[in-house]
Design an enzyme around this catalytic site. Structure first.
Site, mmCIF file in Angstrom:
data_model
loop_
_atom_site.group_PDB
_atom_site.id
_atom_site.type_symbol
_atom_site.label_atom_id
_atom_site.label_comp_id
_atom_site.label_asym_id
_atom_site.label_seq_id
_atom_site.Cartn_x
_atom_site.Cartn_y
_atom_site.Cartn_z
ATOM 1 N N GLY A 1 0.804 -1.212 0.000
ATOM 2 C CA GLY A 1 0.000 0.000 0.000
ATOM 3 C C GLY A 1 0.839 1.264 0.000
ATOM 4 N N CYS A 2 0.477 2.202 0.890
ATOM 5 C CA CYS A 2 1.151 3.493 0.938
ATOM 6 C C CYS A 2 2.602 3.380 1.402
ATOM 7 C CB CYS A 2 0.382 4.435 1.864
ATOM 8 S SG CYS A 2 -1.279 4.835 1.288
ATOM 9 N N ALA A 3 2.946 2.299 2.098
ATOM 10 C CA ALA A 3 4.327 2.120 2.556
ATOM 11 C C ALA A 3 5.260 1.711 1.433
ATOM 12 C CB ALA A 3 4.380 1.082 3.677
#
Length: 350
Positions: A137-139
């Site tokens: 995801g955003c990581a």
């Protein structure tokens, strides 16, 4: 030493404002018992505009997961090459000099990955290593930087290309009416970013140390429920409070390197929302202005998932960069709850 060079960023041409988003929520969910709360949460994100890969009317329609995924692949192939070419220019390298491509995306699925298509169509060597990352995801933006750093540390003459392609609007689910889903409808935007990590030479951030951390017992706080209709985003209300346990981890990474996380020269972090940045400012004892690039990304583009970190870095480059040898922190946060962190110094000398 591995150097993270100037990123290239592109957002689609279709724009939706926060005012339009709030009006849509009012009209489409008029009877929702928590509509007022959802509207306040959207307004509090600080997002003013977001960019969409389709016109709004088509974004709001749901032709099915198959059609959406076909569109994801087509739009990625149409839009990614220009961003990649600009990233290569920013690193002063040619496609033939790239040894690994890391492709990150959580908003569509392709097998083989887009990396194979890029190698076949853009002149990358056939022996280019491929690392597709789909589930961070955003990581994933931070993870891509760290894996490129690891690779170029192991092979100092090698170069790695990072590509982040996120079409969050293709994950819109009109039947999802939970508060987390409504909030995400006003938070996430579409964007593409790319950057090169050079094993030697280059101008940008000389990467010195990286680390990862997962907060135990939080794997269901940010998640996808995968159904016949596609990816259904799940967001736990406890997510905004995760910087309190993660700030000491960031501080610990800096301590291991002999640095003080409260006294660095620049900070490039994933802007999941204003609460994330406010809490980091508080718990790291860093002035709010230090996160201005992340806030600018959030305001102008919304949360563009894995591409946020690269866009915030692009803004630092556009500002003129930092002083030579200035010390900085990069961090991305995402499902897990996972933090991907890096430390580095600004280098003005190729």
């Amino acid at each position: 030493m591995a150097t993270l060079c100037r990123p290239a960023v592109s957002v689609p041409e279709h724009v939706i404002t926060m005012e339009e988003t709030l009006d849509l929520a009012r009209s489409r969910h008029a009877g929702h018992p928590q509509l007022g709360l959802a509207l306040r949460l959207m307004e509090n994100t600080g997002v003013q505009t977001r960019h969409l890969v389709q016109p709004l009317a088509e974004t709001l329609a749901h032709p099915g997961f198959e059609a959406r995924n076909r569109l994801y692949a087509a739009e990625a192939k149409a839009r990614v090459p220009l961003v990649v070419r600009r990233a290569l220019e920013g690193s002063e390298l040619q496609a033939a000099q790239i040894d690994m491509i890391i492709y990150v995306s959580c908003t569509g699925f392709m097998m083989p990955s887009l990396t194979a298509w890029l190698i076949n169509t853009m002149g990358f060597p056939s022996h280019t290593r491929q690392i597709p990352i789909a589930q961070l995801g955003c990581a994933a933006g931070g993870a891509a930087i760290n894996r490129a750093h690891d690779f170029c540390t192991a092979y100092p003459q090698a170069n790695a290309l990072i590509v982040a392609c996120e079409f969050c609007s293709l994950c819109y689910q009109p039947t999802d009416t939970g508060i987390g889903s409504l909030l995400s409808n006003g938070l996430f935007g579409d964007g593409i970013a790319a950057a090169v990590v050079r094993g030697t030479g280059g101008h940008g951030i000389c990467l010195e140390r990286n680390g990862s951390y997962l907060i135990p017992g939080t794997e269901d706080w940010i998640a996808y429920d995968v159904r016949a209709t596609g990816f259904h985003f799940l967001l736990d209300k406890r997510v905004p409070g995760t910087m309190e346990p993660l700030a000491p981890v960031l501080r610990g990474l800096a301590d291991e390197h002999g640095w003080d996380a409260s006294d660095l020269d620049f900070y490039i972090v994933h802007a999941g929302g204003p609460r994330i940045l406010d809490d980091l400012s508080t718990f790291l004892q860093v002035r709010p202005e230090a996160f201005r690039h992340s806030r600018a990304t959030l305001t102008e583009y919304g949360n563009i998932a894995s591409a946020v970190v690269l866009d915030a870095l692009r803004r630092l480059f556009d500002e003129g960069g930092a002083a030579d040898q200035a010390r900085g922190l990069l961090a991305g946060f995402g499902p897990g709850i996972t933090a991907e962190m890096a430390l580095g110094r600004w280098s003005r000398t190729p």
